[in-house]
Design an enzyme around this catalytic site. Structure first.
Site, PDB file in Angstrom:
ATOM      1  N   ARG A 162     -10.249 -42.629  14.927  1.00  0.00           N
ATOM      2  CA  ARG A 162     -10.099 -42.506  13.465  1.00  0.00           C
ATOM      3  C   ARG A 162      -9.332 -43.683  12.889  1.00  0.00           C
ATOM      4  NH1 ARG A 162      -7.398 -36.783  14.298  1.00  0.00           N
ATOM      5  NH2 ARG A 162      -8.848 -36.921  16.019  1.00  0.00           N
TER       6      ARG A 162
ATOM      7  N   LYS B 224      -4.324 -40.383  28.933  1.00  0.00           N
ATOM      8  CA  LYS B 224      -5.197 -39.275  29.336  1.00  0.00           C
ATOM      9  C   LYS B 224      -4.959 -38.917  30.804  1.00  0.00           C
ATOM     10  CE  LYS B 224      -9.150 -40.300  26.279  1.00  0.00           C
ATOM     11  NZ  LYS B 224      -9.164 -39.038  25.518  1.00  0.00           N
TER      12      LYS B 224
HETATM   13  N1  BES Z   1     -12.512 -40.649  22.808  1.00  0.00           N
HETATM   14  C1  BES Z   1     -11.796 -39.441  22.617  1.00  0.00           C
HETATM   15  C2  BES Z   1     -12.710 -38.241  22.350  1.00  0.00           C
HETATM   16  C3  BES Z   1     -13.653 -37.857  23.433  1.00  0.00           C
HETATM   17  C4  BES Z   1     -13.336 -36.814  24.274  1.00  0.00           C
HETATM   18  C5  BES Z   1     -14.865 -38.481  23.589  1.00  0.00           C
HETATM   19  C6  BES Z   1     -14.213 -36.438  25.257  1.00  0.00           C
HETATM   20  C7  BES Z   1     -15.739 -38.105  24.585  1.00  0.00           C
HETATM   21  C8  BES Z   1     -15.411 -37.068  25.421  1.00  0.00           C
HETATM   22  C9  BES Z   1     -10.833 -39.565  21.438  1.00  0.00           C
HETATM   23  O1  BES Z   1     -10.341 -40.841  21.209  1.00  0.00           O
HETATM   24  C10 BES Z   1      -9.682 -38.667  21.709  1.00  0.00           C
HETATM   25  O2  BES Z   1      -9.020 -38.902  22.688  1.00  0.00           O
HETATM   26  N2  BES Z   1      -9.483 -37.675  20.869  1.00  0.00           N
HETATM   27  C11 BES Z   1      -8.424 -36.751  21.023  1.00  0.00           C
HETATM   28  C12 BES Z   1      -7.779 -36.534  19.686  1.00  0.00           C
HETATM   29  C13 BES Z   1      -6.518 -35.736  19.727  1.00  0.00           C
HETATM   30  C14 BES Z   1      -5.438 -36.505  20.428  1.00  0.00           C
HETATM   31  C15 BES Z   1      -6.111 -35.407  18.314  1.00  0.00           C
HETATM   32  C16 BES Z   1      -9.024 -35.441  21.539  1.00  0.00           C
HETATM   33  O3  BES Z   1     -10.095 -35.043  21.103  1.00  0.00           O
HETATM   34  O4  BES Z   1      -8.411 -34.841  22.428  1.00  0.00           O
HETATM   35 ZN    ZN Z   2      -8.631 -41.286  22.400  1.00  0.00          ZN
END
Ligand code: BES
Ligand code: ZN
Ligand code: ZN
Length: 494
Positions: A349, A275
């Site tokens: 997931r 990230k």
């Molecule tokens: N933990 C994150 C989602 C999240 C984002 C929670 C902001 C709280 C605040 C999750 O694991 C994630 O990174 N999801 C990705 C999925 C994508 C790579 C398909 C996302 O939502 O960007």
């Molecule tokens: Zn994530």
């Protein structure tokens, strides 16, 4: 915070503040307010005439040393339009606003005066929940703590019957369970690794009288939870699967078993698909779904639903260590399905895949999962609604009824067959991200559904509602404890 019933006449209640509320366009005060107005020699009425008492939702008017009242202050909170007033949701907010308004002003003993229209057990419960939730402090790691505390609250205006005392107890259980979960969500990841979360769950279960089993990395490997292991292998911290059980005293044979599954990524760096640095610190709350389920179990232990409930909380870090899984890797989930990991940041997931499958193996006939799953849910619903997915539709609708009863905003989201196409892989059964054509929250939900099969299931994407960056009059900024009250309501009605 001590909470007890108060039966003295309102004007003679001794407190640092007496709290009540007014509705829009109220000009002649009768009942409770009439009694106060008479004791104050018509000054309440005069205040109304002055135009200062607008009764806008949660607007506050503070009267110091109100002549004729034993209380040192009178706090009047706006309740908005009477036809829009929801006894549960609005009383919770009013009671919460009172605490957050009075605490920094040094009030220690306060009295909450509920008016004649809101004298039900549900109202008493809502007031207590609101008081406790508003009292939550995030000062655990400050060396100098705020010394201010509301020591006691007297609840006036209710019948002194057993219904009221039971409702107060009920409200206390919910409020404290909410704060238990919020405290976990607040913890930084170095103070709450998967092993530490398991230890906190064990302590809670012991105190609440729940069964608990914690699966360590050996047991997880033995069970072949390949999707969870794939996420965990990038970290030096070993994963855990926390299993908490509630068993009713007289279980009905053949009764349904509710399975509560919560994502607990104690820190989500994204893994190799790392990230950006901005806001990454917030990914300590990526265990919010797991905390939600542990909080719900804590409450259910005291409220005793008639059905058995099993919580399964997969806990891990998502880190880019040398052994981390890499984009393109294929993992074999516990169910035997193969997964192509396109993006290591779509890890929630993956761990839920094994956890929902395991919950079914343990006998869950009905499932609810909660997860901070996607950024996409924020695009769709902002921080207003929880995204609620589920099949069959009747099961989801039943859950949404509980959400409405609990006063938590949730919105039904689609998982039509078209989303299935978007997670097809070229080399494995499925892939862990969509096709890049949007619908990110729905493809995430569909991925979990692959492991749920025909089991009635609700998936709550709480990524944008589990934490708020701005405080509200009735709730501090930070963890909200969202979804616990809906889940508890649902389990109690099952
Ligand atoms: N933990 C994150 C989602 C999240 C984002 C929670 C902001 C709280 C605040 C999750 O694991 C994630 O990174 N999801 C990705 C999925 C994508 C790579 C398909 C996302 O939502 O960007
Ligand atoms: Zn994530
Ligand atoms: Zn995550």
């Amino acid at each position: 915070m001590e909470i007890q019933l108060e039966t003295q006449p309102y004007p003679s209640i001794q407190a640092d503040a007496l709290i009540t509320y007014v509705f829009d366009k109220e000009d002649k005060f009768d009942g409770v307010l009439g009694e106060i107005d008479r004791a104050m020699d018509g000054h309440l009425h005069a205040l109304g005439e002055s135009g200062e008492l607008t009764a806008k939702p949660l607007e506050t008017v503070l009267v110091h040393f109100p002549a004729g009242l034993a209380a040192k202050r009178l706090l009047i909170i706006g309740a908005g339009k009477p036809d829009k007033f929801d006894v549960g949701a609005d009383l919770r907010k009013i009671a919460g606003t009172a605490v957050r308004f009075l605490k920094p002003r040094g009030a220690k003993k306060i009295a909450f005066l509920t008016r004649e229209g809101e004298r039900s057990a549900a109202a008493a419960q809502a007031v207590v929940e609101g008081l406790l939730a508003a009292d939550f402090e995030s000062d655990k790691y400050r060396t100098e703590k705020k010394s201010r505390a509301i020591e006691s609250v007297a609840l006036a205006g209710f019948d002194a019957g057993t219904g009221t005392t039971a409702a107060i107890d009920h409200g206390r259980v919910i409020g404290e369970s909410l704060n238990f979960a919020r405290d976990l969500i607040n913890e930084p990841s170095n103070k709450l690794t998967p092993r530490m979360l398991a230890a906190r769950a064990e302590a809670m279960a012991k105190e609440a009288g729940l069964g608990i089993e914690v699966l360590d990395e050996r047991k997880i490997a033995e069970l072949k939870m390949g999707a969870l292991i794939g996420v965990a292998q990038g970290s030096v911290e070993p994963p855990r699967v926390i299993v908490v059980r509630y068993t009713p005293a007289n279980p009905r044979p053949g009764a349904p078993v509710l399975g509560l599954v919560g994502k607990a990524v104690t820190f989500d760096s994204g893994g190799i698909s790392i990230k950006p640095a901005a806001n990454m610190e917030k990914m300590k709350y990526d265990m919010g779904g797991g905390a939600t389920m542990l909080g719900a179990m804590r409450a259910l232990a005291a409220l005793k639903p008639s059905v058995p409930v099993i919580a399964v909380v997969p806990a891990t870090e998502n880190m880019p260590g040398g052994r981390a899984q890499k984009p393109g890797d294929v993992q074999v989930a516990m169910s035997g399905k193969t997964i192509e990991v396109i993006n290591t940041d779509a890890e929630g997931r993956l761990i839920l895949a094994d956890a929902v499958f395991y919950a079914r193996k343990l006998g869950a006939t009905h499932l609810i999962d909660a997860a901070t799953l996607t950024g996409a849910i924020e695009v769709a619903l902002s921080n207003v609604h929880v995204g609620a997915f589920g099949t069959p539709r009747e099961y989801l609708d039943k859950f949404l009824e509980s959400a409405r009863a609990a006063g938590e905003k949730m919105w039904p989201m689609p998982i039509d067959d078209e989303y299935e196409e978007m997670i097809k892989s070229n080399i494995a059964d499925i892939r862990n991200t969509g096709s890049g054509k949007g619908g990110g929250a729905s493809t995430g939900a569909w991925f979990i559904k692959e492991f749920v099969d025909d089991t009635p299931w609700v998936h709550l994407d709480i990524a944008s509602t589990c934490w708020v960056d701005e405080g509200r009059p009735w709730l501090a900024k930070g963890p909200t404890g969202i979804a616990i009250r809906s889940i508890v309501d649902f389990a109690m009605k099952m």
